[in-house]
Design a protein around this motif. Structure first.
Motif, PDB file in Angstrom:
ATOM      1  N   ALA A   1      -2.697  -3.151 -10.363  1.00 46.05           N
ATOM      2  CA  ALA A   1      -3.887  -2.115 -10.305  1.00 46.05           C
ATOM      3  C   ALA A   1      -3.364  -0.712 -10.099  1.00 46.05           C
ATOM      4  O   ALA A   1      -4.290   0.146 -10.363  1.00 46.05           O
ATOM      5  N   SER A   2      -2.070  -0.525  -9.975  1.00 47.41           N
ATOM      6  CA  SER A   2      -1.570   0.992  -9.756  1.00 47.41           C
ATOM      7  C   SER A   2      -1.413   1.678 -11.198  1.00 47.41           C
ATOM      8  O   SER A   2      -1.421   0.935 -12.107  1.00 47.41           O
ATOM      9  N   CYS A   3      -1.111   2.955 -10.999  1.00 51.17           N
ATOM     10  CA  CYS A   3      -0.711   3.736 -12.396  1.00 51.17           C
ATOM     11  C   CYS A   3       0.352   3.734 -12.704  1.00 51.17           C
ATOM     12  O   CYS A   3       1.339   4.787 -12.506  1.00 51.17           O
ATOM     13  N   ALA A   4       0.817   2.560 -13.241  1.00 55.05           N
ATOM     14  CA  ALA A   4       2.177   2.383 -13.560  1.00 55.05           C
ATOM     15  C   ALA A   4       2.331   1.247 -14.764  1.00 55.05           C
ATOM     16  O   ALA A   4       1.106   0.555 -14.881  1.00 55.05           O
ATOM     17  N   HIS A   5       3.103   1.234 -15.728  1.00 55.29           N
ATOM     18  CA  HIS A   5       3.515   0.195 -16.501  1.00 55.29           C
ATOM     19  C   HIS A   5       4.328  -0.914 -15.840  1.00 55.29           C
ATOM     20  O   HIS A   5       5.446  -0.637 -15.431  1.00 55.29           O
ATOM     21  N   CYS A   6       3.676  -2.241 -15.397  1.00 56.43           N
ATOM     22  CA  CYS A   6       4.265  -3.078 -14.838  1.00 56.43           C
ATOM     23  C   CYS A   6       4.844  -4.145 -15.579  1.00 56.43           C
ATOM     24  O   CYS A   6       4.195  -4.881 -16.442  1.00 56.43           O
ATOM     25  N   TYR A   7       6.030  -4.671 -15.174  1.00 52.58           N
ATOM     26  CA  TYR A   7       6.879  -5.726 -15.881  1.00 52.58           C
ATOM     27  C   TYR A   7       7.174  -6.941 -14.904  1.00 52.58           C
ATOM     28  O   TYR A   7       8.267  -6.525 -14.137  1.00 52.58           O
ATOM     29  N   ASP A   8       6.631  -8.077 -15.087  1.00 42.66           N
ATOM     30  CA  ASP A   8       7.221  -9.236 -14.121  1.00 42.66           C
ATOM     31  C   ASP A   8       8.175  -9.756 -14.886  1.00 42.66           C
ATOM     32  O   ASP A   8       8.315 -10.360 -15.901  1.00 42.66           O
ATOM     33  N   VAL A   9       9.686  -9.601 -14.232  1.00 48.48           N
ATOM     34  CA  VAL A   9      11.042  -9.989 -14.695  1.00 48.48           C
ATOM     35  C   VAL A   9      10.978 -11.407 -14.985  1.00 48.48           C
ATOM     36  O   VAL A   9      11.868 -11.783 -15.738  1.00 48.48           O
ATOM     37  N   LEU A  10       9.968 -12.190 -14.277  1.00 49.83           N
ATOM     38  CA  LEU A  10      10.177 -13.841 -14.648  1.00 49.83           C
ATOM     39  C   LEU A  10       9.199 -14.230 -15.266  1.00 49.83           C
ATOM     40  O   LEU A  10       9.224 -15.345 -15.760  1.00 49.83           O
ATOM     41  N   GLU A  11       8.115 -13.799 -15.325  1.00 52.17           N
ATOM     42  CA  GLU A  11       6.841 -14.580 -15.902  1.00 52.17           C
ATOM     43  C   GLU A  11       7.061 -15.087 -17.371  1.00 52.17           C
ATOM     44  O   GLU A  11       6.671 -15.938 -17.462  1.00 52.17           O
TER      45      GLU A  11
ATOM     46  N   ASP B   1       0.894  -1.176   0.189  1.00 50.64           N
ATOM     47  CA  ASP B   1      -0.078   0.109   0.038  1.00 50.64           C
ATOM     48  C   ASP B   1       0.805   1.210  -0.025  1.00 50.64           C
ATOM     49  O   ASP B   1       0.520   2.290  -0.677  1.00 50.64           O
ATOM     50  N   GLU B   2       2.108   1.197   0.755  1.00 48.80           N
ATOM     51  CA  GLU B   2       3.110   2.448   0.910  1.00 48.80           C
ATOM     52  C   GLU B   2       3.408   2.391  -0.686  1.00 48.80           C
ATOM     53  O   GLU B   2       3.535   3.654  -1.047  1.00 48.80           O
ATOM     54  N   LEU B   3       3.856   1.510  -1.170  1.00 45.97           N
ATOM     55  CA  LEU B   3       4.436   1.390  -2.578  1.00 45.97           C
ATOM     56  C   LEU B   3       3.700   2.058  -3.680  1.00 45.97           C
ATOM     57  O   LEU B   3       3.921   3.073  -4.438  1.00 45.97           O
ATOM     58  N   ILE B   4       2.113   1.555  -3.467  1.00 43.82           N
ATOM     59  CA  ILE B   4       1.372   2.177  -4.649  1.00 43.82           C
ATOM     60  C   ILE B   4       1.016   3.434  -4.301  1.00 43.82           C
ATOM     61  O   ILE B   4       0.763   4.243  -5.225  1.00 43.82           O
ATOM     62  N   ARG B   5       1.082   4.049  -3.061  1.00 50.22           N
ATOM     63  CA  ARG B   5       1.079   5.549  -2.741  1.00 50.22           C
ATOM     64  C   ARG B   5       2.147   6.283  -3.717  1.00 50.22           C
ATOM     65  O   ARG B   5       1.822   7.028  -4.106  1.00 50.22           O
ATOM     66  N   GLU B   6       3.377   5.662  -3.478  1.00 50.62           N
ATOM     67  CA  GLU B   6       4.567   6.431  -4.139  1.00 50.62           C
ATOM     68  C   GLU B   6       4.290   6.474  -5.622  1.00 50.62           C
ATOM     69  O   GLU B   6       4.805   7.429  -6.240  1.00 50.62           O
ATOM     70  N   ILE B   7       3.647   5.062  -6.213  1.00 49.07           N
ATOM     71  CA  ILE B   7       3.496   5.113  -7.821  1.00 49.07           C
ATOM     72  C   ILE B   7       2.715   6.049  -7.885  1.00 49.07           C
ATOM     73  O   ILE B   7       2.861   6.670  -9.256  1.00 49.07           O
ATOM     74  N   ASN B   8       1.442   6.057  -7.352  1.00 50.01           N
ATOM     75  CA  ASN B   8       0.514   7.016  -7.835  1.00 50.01           C
ATOM     76  C   ASN B   8       0.753   8.413  -7.576  1.00 50.01           C
ATOM     77  O   ASN B   8       0.486   9.181  -8.391  1.00 50.01           O
ATOM     78  N   GLN B   9       1.593   8.616  -6.758  1.00 57.87           N
ATOM     79  CA  GLN B   9       1.983   9.950  -6.524  1.00 57.87           C
ATOM     80  C   GLN B   9       3.075  10.530  -7.720  1.00 57.87           C
ATOM     81  O   GLN B   9       2.853  11.639  -8.025  1.00 57.87           O
ATOM     82  N   SER B  10       3.950   9.604  -8.214  1.00 58.87           N
ATOM     83  CA  SER B  10       4.656   9.898  -9.134  1.00 58.87           C
ATOM     84  C   SER B  10       4.055  10.097 -10.593  1.00 58.87           C
ATOM     85  O   SER B  10       4.104  10.946 -11.365  1.00 58.87           O
ATOM     86  N   TYR B  11       2.800   9.334 -10.620  1.00 59.62           N
ATOM     87  CA  TYR B  11       1.834   9.589 -11.798  1.00 59.62           C
ATOM     88  C   TYR B  11       1.261  10.925 -11.871  1.00 59.62           C
ATOM     89  O   TYR B  11       1.179  11.435 -12.859  1.00 59.62           O
ATOM     90  N   GLU B  12       0.874  11.476 -10.668  1.00 59.65           N
ATOM     91  CA  GLU B  12       0.110  12.657 -10.626  1.00 59.65           C
ATOM     92  C   GLU B  12       0.886  13.870 -10.703  1.00 59.65           C
ATOM     93  O   GLU B  12       0.707  14.668 -11.359  1.00 59.65           O
ATOM     94  N   ARG B  13       2.118  13.610 -10.289  1.00 63.93           N
ATOM     95  CA  ARG B  13       3.341  14.550 -10.333  1.00 63.93           C
ATOM     96  C   ARG B  13       3.675  14.801 -11.728  1.00 63.93           C
ATOM     97  O   ARG B  13       4.057  15.848 -11.993  1.00 63.93           O
ATOM     98  N   ASN B  14       4.042  13.930 -12.412  1.00 63.85           N
ATOM     99  CA  ASN B  14       4.789  13.738 -13.630  1.00 63.85           C
ATOM    100  C   ASN B  14       3.959  13.702 -14.892  1.00 63.85           C
ATOM    101  O   ASN B  14       3.961  14.089 -15.946  1.00 63.85           O
TER     102      ASN B  14
END
Length: 277
Positions: free
Chosen positions: A85-95, A51-64
């Motif tokens: 579900a966060s506001c990011a492009h997510c890449y699973d490095v192992l999938e 949840d802390e991580l997602i807050r930082e991710i979403n703040q990054s999206y709002e800021r930039n």
């Protein structure tokens, strides 16, 4: 990374150390003209942390106004779902790799938190690596030549040619015991190997560097000194490279190489096997 294109916040996220995510992320982003503002989040294995991580991710999206890039490796399903579900492009490095191996082996994977190298499971390997690091630190920069017979490799070169970071990298990553010795004025004037090295010739490996690069590095350390002068650097390098050739000591130029590349080339040319942990 070269500052030739866009800039982007980049997050490396894992339920383990996140080293794999960082490594693969760096390799991938190295193919693009992107300036990365990087943050690493290891051991994301609870709702509170994600949840802390997602807050930082979403703040990054709002800021930039652009979605950050997230390279991740998460096993726990509901934490993975939250991150996706966060506001990011997510890449699973192992999938993609796991999926292909699954098909080739016709076997279902058994995902687990990335603690495969815990002390309890691999205690012998762990303590071997700690011993290698302690040995390498004790033999850094010519401080001691005691127990030199225990060394896996001995790195030689002028001061600031990359011996210490290479030694520590090989100790930490591969569990190798490394001695590194800087040639000083007295050695260069004599232009011969120390007696201690004579019986360990098969372990010797030289590092050299372009004089311009050496001058730059030494200027940052001791600006305006004779030690950093172009003339001093040229003289030392010419003398030491002559010694390497005369004594048939293999050597490489470190000027444009990362510590990972230096270590890999040293291991390859010296015929040493990696000890993976």
């Amino acid at each position: 990374m070269k500052n030739l294109g866009q800039s982007r916040d980049v997050f490396y996220v894992s339920d383990g150390t996140a080293i794999t995510c960082e490594t693969l992320g760096h390799v991938v982003l190295g193919q693009f003209s992107v300036t990365a503002r990087e943050k690493t989040f290891p051991f994301v294995e609870s709702d509170h942390k994600v949840d802390e991580l997602i807050r930082e991710i979403n703040q990054s999206y709002e800021r930039n106004g652009v979605k950050p890039l997230v390279f991740f490796s998460i096993v726990v399903p509901h934490i993975r779902t939250k991150l996706l579900a966060s506001c990011a492009h997510c890449y699973d490095v192992l999938e993609s790799v796991v999926a292909q191996v699954k098909g080739d082996l016709n076997m279902e994977p058994k995902p687990q938190l990335q603690r495969s190298h815990s002390v309890a499971k691999d205690s012998d390997k762990y303590f071997d690596r700690i011993a290698a690091i302690e040995y390498t630190l004790a033999h850094d920069d010519g401080v001691s030549l005691k127990n030199i017979d225990q060394a896996d490799i001995i790195l030689l070169g002028v001061s600031r040619s990359g011996k210490t970071p290479t030694s520590l990298y090989m100790a930490m990553q591969f569990g190798l015991r490394v001695v590194n010795y800087p040639f000083i004025d007295d050695d260069i004037k004599r232009l011969r190997l120390l007696p201690e090295f004579e019986i360990h010739r098969h372990k010797l490996f030289g590092l050299t560097i372009d004089p311009e690069r050496l001058t730059e590095i030494r200027e940052n350390r001791l600006a305006g000194s004779d030690y950093a002068s172009t003339e001093q650097c040229l003289q030392e390098l010419a003398s030491v490279e002559s010694l390497f050739r005369r004594e048939a000591i293999p050597y490489i130029n470190t000027s444009s190489l990362s510590v990972e590349e230096i270590s890999t080339r040293v291991l390859e040319r010296a015929g040493l096997k990696r000890r993976l942990f």
